[in-house]
Design an enzyme around this catalytic site. Sequence first.
Site, PDB file in Angstrom:
ATOM      1  N   ARG A 135       0.827  -1.216   0.000  1.00  0.00           N
ATOM      2  CA  ARG A 135       0.000   0.000   0.000  1.00  0.00           C
ATOM      3  C   ARG A 135       0.857   1.259   0.000  1.00  0.00           C
ATOM      4  NH1 ARG A 135      -4.284  -2.249   4.550  1.00  0.00           N
ATOM      5  NH2 ARG A 135      -5.948  -2.938   3.136  1.00  0.00           N
ATOM      6  N   ASN A 155      -7.043   1.367  -1.619  1.00  0.00           N
ATOM      7  CA  ASN A 155      -5.730   0.958  -1.107  1.00  0.00           C
ATOM      8  C   ASN A 155      -5.312  -0.407  -1.640  1.00  0.00           C
ATOM      9  OD1 ASN A 155      -7.574  -0.518   0.286  1.00  0.00           O
ATOM     10  ND2 ASN A 155      -6.972   0.175   2.328  1.00  0.00           N
ATOM     11  N   HIS A 158      -6.844  -6.229   0.077  1.00  0.00           N
ATOM     12  CA  HIS A 158      -7.395  -6.658   1.361  1.00  0.00           C
ATOM     13  C   HIS A 158      -6.625  -7.871   1.827  1.00  0.00           C
ATOM     14  CE1 HIS A 158     -10.030  -8.127   4.496  1.00  0.00           C
ATOM     15  NE2 HIS A 158      -9.793  -9.326   3.987  1.00  0.00           N
TER      16      HIS A 158
END
Length: 177
Positions: A135, A155, A158
């Site tokens: 990220r 971002n 996950h």
Amino acid sequence: MERTLVLLKPDAVQRRLVGRIIARFEDAGLDIPRIETVTATAEQVRSHYPDDEEYLRSMGEKTVRAYAEAGKDCSAAFGTNDPVGIAQRIREQLVEYLTSGPMIKMLLCGPEAVTTVRRLIGATLPADADPDSIRGAFSNDSPIIAGQEGRAVMNLVHASGTPEEAESEIALWFPGL
Ligand code: UDP
Ligand code: MG
């Protein structure tokens, strides 16, 4: 061996970052026994991000903290300063985000895979993420701008936060595994 669930979110696919992100997991020695493209339904995303007060509070507090650090008030963008209320709004924005295009879902395995993968992806908000993390290296979205635009922070990725979260997410995205 521990298992964890990773989603490469629609922005990762759209930005052609899939190969570079997967390389980071492989470089760290993780196994990827299952990997598939998926276009998520709203229902899947709502199951993925539970309507659970403790979870919502921890998520909403990230925005509250970012706004406070910027000297800004959440109520203009979210209609409230309550972290749970903010997170309820973000949870609906996440439905839009995660259904906006194809994603890659992956099962990753390795010793302490949950912690290892969370370390590799970095903190939730790109500005807080270590610059060497996925990220931190590849995203720069801001919760202030996202809030103004009425969308979730993009971002890229996950990853399950705990081994328990991993098992329920694996059951959701890879039923039967
Ligand atoms: N999110 C957001 N604003 C926040 C916190 C989270 O838009 O203040 C979004 C972001 O896309 C994040 C997702 O909601 O990845 C889930 O939040 P969580 O707190 O579970 O973070 P993660 O586990 O993804 O790091
Ligand atoms: Mg999470």
